[in-house]
Design a protein around this motif. Sequence first.
Motif, PDB file in Angstrom:
ATOM      1  N   GLN A  15      44.248  48.191  50.646  1.00  0.00           N
ATOM      2  CA  GLN A  15      43.969  46.541  49.993  1.00  0.00           C
ATOM      3  C   GLN A  15      44.393  46.218  49.356  1.00  0.00           C
ATOM      4  OE1 GLN A  15      39.936  45.851  49.518  1.00  0.00           O
ATOM      5  NE2 GLN A  15      38.938  46.594  51.362  1.00  0.00           N
ATOM      6  N   LYS A  17      43.645  43.482  46.273  1.00  0.00           N
ATOM      7  CA  LYS A  17      42.721  42.659  46.281  1.00  0.00           C
ATOM      8  C   LYS A  17      43.562  42.046  44.245  1.00  0.00           C
ATOM      9  CE  LYS A  17      38.074  41.010  45.078  1.00  0.00           C
ATOM     10  NZ  LYS A  17      36.434  41.288  45.032  1.00  0.00           N
ATOM     11  N   TYR A  18      43.909  42.296  43.795  1.00  0.00           N
ATOM     12  CA  TYR A  18      44.443  42.751  42.421  1.00  0.00           C
ATOM     13  C   TYR A  18      46.164  42.875  42.097  1.00  0.00           C
ATOM     14  CZ  TYR A  18      39.079  42.747  41.976  1.00  0.00           C
ATOM     15  OH  TYR A  18      37.188  42.426  42.419  1.00  0.00           O
ATOM     16  N   THR A  21      46.577  46.911  41.611  1.00  0.00           N
ATOM     17  CA  THR A  21      45.690  47.478  41.566  1.00  0.00           C
ATOM     18  C   THR A  21      45.899  47.188  44.069  1.00  0.00           C
ATOM     19  OG1 THR A  21      44.472  48.147  40.031  1.00  0.00           O
ATOM     20  CG2 THR A  21      44.275  49.365  41.918  1.00  0.00           C
ATOM     21  N   LEU A  23      44.478  49.064  46.996  1.00  0.00           N
ATOM     22  CA  LEU A  23      43.565  50.318  47.313  1.00  0.00           C
ATOM     23  C   LEU A  23      44.099  50.997  48.674  1.00  0.00           C
ATOM     24  CD1 LEU A  23      41.581  49.037  45.797  1.00  0.00           C
ATOM     25  CD2 LEU A  23      39.907  48.991  47.152  1.00  0.00           C
ATOM     26  N   LEU A  75      45.044  53.110  44.053  1.00  0.00           N
ATOM     27  CA  LEU A  75      43.769  53.771  43.791  1.00  0.00           C
ATOM     28  C   LEU A  75      43.596  54.954  45.406  1.00  0.00           C
ATOM     29  CD1 LEU A  75      40.861  52.282  42.456  1.00  0.00           C
ATOM     30  CD2 LEU A  75      40.772  54.117  43.667  1.00  0.00           C
ATOM     31  N   ARG A 108      45.158  56.444  41.108  1.00  0.00           N
ATOM     32  CA  ARG A 108      43.812  56.945  41.370  1.00  0.00           C
ATOM     33  C   ARG A 108      43.113  58.208  42.138  1.00  0.00           C
ATOM     34  NH1 ARG A 108      40.941  52.051  38.546  1.00  0.00           N
ATOM     35  NH2 ARG A 108      42.945  50.869  38.055  1.00  0.00           N
ATOM     36  N   TYR A 207      33.462  54.950  32.487  1.00  0.00           N
ATOM     37  CA  TYR A 207      34.136  54.349  33.291  1.00  0.00           C
ATOM     38  C   TYR A 207      33.950  52.399  33.729  1.00  0.00           C
ATOM     39  CZ  TYR A 207      38.375  51.354  34.783  1.00  0.00           C
ATOM     40  OH  TYR A 207      39.770  50.424  35.552  1.00  0.00           O
ATOM     41  N   TYR A 208      32.973  52.611  34.014  1.00  0.00           N
ATOM     42  CA  TYR A 208      32.153  51.446  35.289  1.00  0.00           C
ATOM     43  C   TYR A 208      30.778  51.666  34.931  1.00  0.00           C
ATOM     44  CZ  TYR A 208      35.555  48.529  36.828  1.00  0.00           C
ATOM     45  OH  TYR A 208      37.291  47.894  36.117  1.00  0.00           O
ATOM     46  N   ARG A 213      25.226  47.116  45.055  1.00  0.00           N
ATOM     47  CA  ARG A 213      25.858  45.750  46.006  1.00  0.00           C
ATOM     48  C   ARG A 213      25.607  45.658  47.244  1.00  0.00           C
ATOM     49  NH1 ARG A 213      32.587  46.577  47.735  1.00  0.00           N
ATOM     50  NH2 ARG A 213      33.292  47.024  46.180  1.00  0.00           N
ATOM     51  N   SER A 252      30.922  43.729  42.066  1.00  0.00           N
ATOM     52  CA  SER A 252      32.243  44.115  42.400  1.00  0.00           C
ATOM     53  C   SER A 252      32.010  42.494  43.653  1.00  0.00           C
ATOM     54  CB  SER A 252      32.398  45.310  42.850  1.00  0.00           C
ATOM     55  OG  SER A 252      32.957  46.229  41.882  1.00  0.00           O
ATOM     56  N   LYS A 257      35.772  41.344  40.043  1.00  0.00           N
ATOM     57  CA  LYS A 257      34.323  42.429  39.075  1.00  0.00           C
ATOM     58  C   LYS A 257      33.880  41.274  37.928  1.00  0.00           C
ATOM     59  CE  LYS A 257      35.319  47.013  40.032  1.00  0.00           C
ATOM     60  NZ  LYS A 257      36.635  47.176  40.998  1.00  0.00           N
ATOM     61  N   GLN A 278      37.328  42.102  36.011  1.00  0.00           N
ATOM     62  CA  GLN A 278      39.207  41.632  36.874  1.00  0.00           C
ATOM     63  C   GLN A 278      38.960  40.528  38.267  1.00  0.00           C
ATOM     64  OE1 GLN A 278      41.579  43.078  37.900  1.00  0.00           O
ATOM     65  NE2 GLN A 278      42.002  44.920  37.835  1.00  0.00           N
TER      66      GLN A 278
HETATM   67  C1  LIG Z   1      37.400  48.308  40.768  1.00  0.00           C
HETATM   68  C2  LIG Z   1      38.779  47.641  41.971  1.00  0.00           C
HETATM   69  C3  LIG Z   1      39.955  47.847  41.646  1.00  0.00           C
HETATM   70  C4  LIG Z   1      40.403  48.414  40.799  1.00  0.00           C
HETATM   71  O1  LIG Z   1      39.749  47.558  39.760  1.00  0.00           O
HETATM   72  P1  LIG Z   1      40.570  47.956  37.710  1.00  0.00           P
HETATM   73  O2  LIG Z   1      39.856  47.117  37.540  1.00  0.00           O
HETATM   74  O3  LIG Z   1      41.354  48.621  37.998  1.00  0.00           O
HETATM   75  O4  LIG Z   1      39.778  49.385  37.877  1.00  0.00           O
HETATM   76  C5  LIG Z   1      40.251  47.737  42.481  1.00  0.00           C
HETATM   77  N1  LIG Z   1      39.933  47.277  43.737  1.00  0.00           N
HETATM   78  C6  LIG Z   1      38.734  46.523  44.298  1.00  0.00           C
HETATM   79  C7  LIG Z   1      38.196  45.539  45.671  1.00  0.00           C
HETATM   80  C8  LIG Z   1      37.803  46.976  43.560  1.00  0.00           C
HETATM   81  O5  LIG Z   1      37.125  46.587  43.667  1.00  0.00           O
END
Ligand SMILES: *Cc1c(COP(=O)(O)O)cnc(C)c1O
Length: 326
Positions: A15, A17-18, A21, A23, A75, A108, A207-208, A213, A252, A257, A278
């Motif tokens: 995945q 999304k951002y 990063t 996944l 991640l 991660r 961290y969070y 959800r 999220s 986020k 995010q």
């Molecule tokens: C939280 C999350 C991440 C990681 O976000 P960071 O802000 O880099 O910790 C990546 N992908 C998804 C879908 C997430 O929910």
Amino acid sequence: MNMPELDGEVLDGVQHKYRETVLFFPAQGQTCHSYCTFCFRWAQFVGDKDLKMASTEAEKLHGYLQEHTEVTDLLVTGGDPMVMKTKHLVQYLEPLLEPEFDHIQTIRIGTKALTFWPYRFVTDKDAEELIDLFAKLVDGGKHVAIMAHYNHWQEITTDIAEEAIRRIRATGAEIRAQGPLIKHVNDDADAWAKLWKKEVQLGIIPYYMFVERDTGAKNYFEVPLVEAFHIYREAMKKVSGLARTARGPSMSAGPGKVEIQGIAEIKGEKVFVLRFLQGRNPDWVQRPFFAKYSETATWLHELEPAFGEEKFFFEDEFEQMKKGKS
Ligand SMILES: *Cc1c(COP(=O)(O)O)cnc(C)c1O
């Protein structure tokens, strides 16, 4: 919306999304030590093929990462990737030490093993190899972060859990902690303050704090946003600066986020002050925006824009993104 492609083919198990990063859901890590009814990842290990995101091929992951030099963070998640044998993790992660993956600065691994099965890092047959793998990645210049899921301080009170933490940290890997705020379990500022203090004492970085959800069996566990913020703030007040690194309460959601930063009264209107931690568009990040105060809302989609606005600033763009992808 988050499914990436390589050579025109959708990559299962990845995945994106951002921007920075990626996944990765390794096939062997799509189960967990426990079935938590509040977990939003349940869909991945109860056999629903459509929802199950799994990758069998390290090659595809590596191919994708090689092409995407904007990605800095990988991640590895699940399920729980720590149910995997070390040999599989080695296959996925060791190649990242090659020069073509220099842009991948951080690896991660999201896991609940530090509480459910700390033996994974201490006495399991391949525990030693696992610790060696972390050390090798760190020595090779990667930031290795174990993203530990903790819901309660009681999860870090056993000797074996502390030993696992010590062993991981001795490799140079960091441990960062995150967890959802769940009713009947940890909807209490003292419990969070104690958790964050304990984490800092053991060298873990908070961290969070997540808002539960809007999926699955949420009803029983949900906490209204206003109460979530209250618990967060009261807990923050009780700890020192080193424990105030936990951001939240964070949702999220589809667009990103979203953190509840506070409750304020602006020109006579009571509002939630929000920001993206995010975002699907990196430009949304850290822009304050405002929602009408609500006593009952438990998720972003139940919030309405404040000050008579019709939409939140990101909504049109997000709609466009959804159309573009589907
Ligand atoms: C939280 C999350 C991440 C990681 O976000 P960071 O802000 O880099 O910790 C990546 N992908 C998804 C879908 C997430 O929910």
